[in-house]
Design a protein around this motif. Structure first.
Motif, short mmCIF file in Angstrom:
data_model
loop_
_atom_site.label_atom_id
_atom_site.label_comp_id
_atom_site.label_asym_id
_atom_site.label_seq_id
_atom_site.Cartn_x
_atom_site.Cartn_y
_atom_site.Cartn_z
N THR A 51 18.44 -63.59 -91.08
CA THR A 51 18.00 -64.83 -90.45
C THR A 51 16.95 -65.50 -91.33
O THR A 51 15.96 -64.87 -91.71
CB THR A 51 17.41 -64.56 -89.06
OG1 THR A 51 18.41 -64.00 -88.21
CG2 THR A 51 16.90 -65.86 -88.43
N LEU A 52 17.20 -66.76 -91.67
CA LEU A 52 16.26 -67.54 -92.47
C LEU A 52 15.44 -68.41 -91.52
O LEU A 52 16.00 -69.09 -90.65
CB LEU A 52 17.00 -68.42 -93.48
CG LEU A 52 18.04 -67.72 -94.37
CD1 LEU A 52 18.66 -68.72 -95.33
CD2 LEU A 52 17.42 -66.56 -95.12
N SER A 53 14.15 -68.44 -91.71
CA SER A 53 13.29 -69.23 -90.82
C SER A 53 12.19 -69.92 -91.61
O SER A 53 12.02 -69.67 -92.81
CB SER A 53 12.70 -68.35 -89.72
OG SER A 53 11.95 -67.28 -90.28
N THR A 54 11.44 -70.77 -90.89
CA THR A 54 10.43 -71.65 -91.49
C THR A 54 11.12 -72.50 -92.56
O THR A 54 10.92 -72.34 -93.76
CB THR A 54 9.24 -70.87 -92.08
OG1 THR A 54 8.79 -69.88 -91.14
CG2 THR A 54 8.09 -71.83 -92.40
N LEU A 55 11.95 -73.41 -92.08
CA LEU A 55 12.81 -74.19 -92.95
C LEU A 55 12.22 -75.56 -93.26
O LEU A 55 11.49 -76.14 -92.46
CB LEU A 55 14.19 -74.40 -92.30
CG LEU A 55 14.93 -73.15 -91.82
CD1 LEU A 55 16.25 -73.56 -91.19
CD2 LEU A 55 15.15 -72.17 -92.96
N ILE A 56 12.56 -76.09 -94.42
CA ILE A 56 12.39 -77.50 -94.75
C ILE A 56 13.79 -78.04 -94.99
O ILE A 56 14.46 -77.67 -95.95
CB ILE A 56 11.50 -77.72 -95.98
CG1 ILE A 56 10.09 -77.21 -95.71
CG2 ILE A 56 11.47 -79.20 -96.36
CD1 ILE A 56 9.15 -77.36 -96.89
N ARG A 57 14.24 -78.89 -94.09
CA ARG A 57 15.60 -79.43 -94.17
C ARG A 57 15.62 -80.69 -95.04
O ARG A 57 14.65 -81.41 -95.18
CB ARG A 57 16.11 -79.79 -92.76
CG ARG A 57 16.20 -78.62 -91.79
CD ARG A 57 17.35 -77.69 -92.13
NE ARG A 57 18.60 -78.41 -92.21
CZ ARG A 57 19.41 -78.67 -91.15
NH1 ARG A 57 19.05 -78.28 -89.94
NH2 ARG A 57 20.55 -79.31 -91.31
N GLY A 58 16.78 -80.98 -95.62
CA GLY A 58 16.96 -82.23 -96.36
C GLY A 58 16.07 -82.37 -97.57
O GLY A 58 15.61 -83.47 -97.89
#
Length: 211
Positions: free
Chosen positions: A17-24
């Motif tokens: 599980t990947l978390s603490t995301l920066i999208r785009g």
């Protein structure tokens, strides 16, 4: 879409599980909401090599494979894409603002972005252009922007402007004739001399109360 992540958590079933995301990231925000189930993701590391393509390839279909050292190249599935040189396209403008002037003209402004070298390192707020020249195409639309908008079709917009700064002003006559008194729908492209229009930045700009 390019996604940055901070935390990787292993799960009991062997997945992660990947978390603490920066999208785009890196100007790919337009792709955030276009995903479907079952898509493949690729972890980008230094092991991935860039494949250079000529600008003459723009608009043509090319095939590519993503495979690991443990996978035979011939066995890896391939995808066919239309090459658009997206890494060279100017990023979408942001932070649109409408100003209704005393003479009933109307000014629209925005902030451009840069593909690289935009870190605030020299103590100024000057963002490098990183294009041959600073050019924009601005389209005033009859309704809200959608992905179906085609800037080559004059029937789809009310007005086209080509400024070389991050602002345009519509005369009071244009505001009245185009019916822009209460709401303005606008889309802006920064232009590259090498690959043409960048990614679209767009906004719906209502008239502010009291203005």
């Amino acid at each position: 879409e390019i996604i940055y992540f901070k935390t990787v958590t292993p799960n009991d079933n062997g997945s992660f599980t990947l978390s603490t995301l920066i999208r785009g990231a890196r100007g790919t925000e337009a792709k955030c909401y276009t995903h479907t189930g079952g898509e493949r993701g690729i972890i980008v590391t230094k092991a991935i090599k860039n494949e250079l393509e000529s600008f003459q390839t723009i608009g043509k279909e090319i095939k590519f494979r993503a495979f690991s050292a443990a996978t035979a190249q011939a066995l890896a599935p391939y995808d066919t894409i239309t090459f658009n040189a997206n890494s060279h396209r100017p990023w979408a403008p942001v932070n649109f603002r409408r100003t209704d002037n005393v003479d009933t003209s109307l000014t629209i402004s925005w902030c451009r972005r840069t593909r690289y070298g935009g870190a605030l390192r020299d103590g100024t707020d000057v963002i490098p252009v990183n294009e041959e020249a600073l050019e924009f195409e601005v389209y005033i639309l009859p309704g809200a922007y959608t992905d179906a908008f085609d800037p080559t079709d004059a029937a789809q917009y009310l007005l086209k402007l080509t400024p070389t700064v991050e602002t345009v002003t519509l005369t009071s006559t244009q505001v009245t004739e185009l019916g822009l008194t209460n709401m303005v729908h606008v889309v802006v492209y920064q232009i590259s001399a090498s690959v043409g229009r960048g990614f679209p930045g767009y906004a719906d700009l209502p008239r502010l109360l009291g203005s």
